[in-house]
Design a protein around this motif. Structure first.
Motif, mmCIF file in Angstrom:
data_model
loop_
_atom_site.group_PDB
_atom_site.id
_atom_site.type_symbol
_atom_site.label_atom_id
_atom_site.label_comp_id
_atom_site.label_asym_id
_atom_site.label_seq_id
_atom_site.Cartn_x
_atom_site.Cartn_y
_atom_site.Cartn_z
ATOM 1 N N PRO A 52 0.677 -1.514 0.162
ATOM 2 C CA PRO A 52 0.237 -0.390 0.426
ATOM 3 C C PRO A 52 0.702 1.373 -0.618
ATOM 4 O O PRO A 52 2.116 1.119 0.529
ATOM 5 N N ALA A 53 0.759 2.294 -0.311
ATOM 6 C CA ALA A 53 1.480 3.838 -0.710
ATOM 7 C C ALA A 53 1.485 4.097 1.034
ATOM 8 O O ALA A 53 -0.088 4.076 2.195
ATOM 9 N N LYS A 54 1.997 4.975 0.905
ATOM 10 C CA LYS A 54 1.389 5.766 2.274
ATOM 11 C C LYS A 54 0.560 6.268 3.306
ATOM 12 O O LYS A 54 -0.243 6.947 2.050
ATOM 13 N N MET A 55 0.246 5.950 3.793
ATOM 14 C CA MET A 55 -1.038 6.706 4.150
ATOM 15 C C MET A 55 -0.895 7.717 5.129
ATOM 16 O O MET A 55 -0.225 8.194 6.184
ATOM 17 N N GLY A 56 -1.725 8.831 4.989
ATOM 18 C CA GLY A 56 -2.039 10.216 5.976
ATOM 19 C C GLY A 56 -0.674 11.154 4.987
ATOM 20 O O GLY A 56 0.129 11.067 3.988
ATOM 21 N N GLY A 57 0.354 11.907 5.826
ATOM 22 C CA GLY A 57 1.185 12.947 5.527
ATOM 23 C C GLY A 57 1.672 13.990 6.619
ATOM 24 O O GLY A 57 1.368 14.162 7.997
ATOM 25 N N TYR A 58 2.324 14.676 6.021
ATOM 26 C CA TYR A 58 2.760 15.794 7.178
ATOM 27 C C TYR A 58 1.946 16.799 7.451
ATOM 28 O O TYR A 58 0.967 17.347 6.258
#
Length: 75
Positions: A52-58
């Protein structure tokens, strides 16, 4: 938002699709949605991985510019 499903499940789903089984029957067999089967297959074809791709972010701290004022008011 829920956590991503395991890579093991994703790999088994993609293997079934690559073996020629229709997406709908793969979805029923593994208990996932048809859209998940399609998306995982597309991700595998595009990247060679089912991870899966990264969830969320900065997220920039909203109150940081006002930190000095807030600390001074608390004192």
């Amino acid at each position: 938002m829920t956590a991503p499903l395991s890579n093991d499940l994703r790999e088994r789903v993609v293997e079934a699709v690559l073996a020629g089984e229709p997406c709908r029957s793969v979805a029923v067999r593994f208990g996932v949605s048809v859209s998940s089967v399609v998306k995982w297959s597309q991700r595998y074809r595009a990247t060679g991985s089912v991870a899966p791709a990264k969830m969320g972010g900065y997220r920039k701290p909203v109150l940081e510019p006002h930190r000095d004022f807030i600390v001074e008011r608390i004192r």
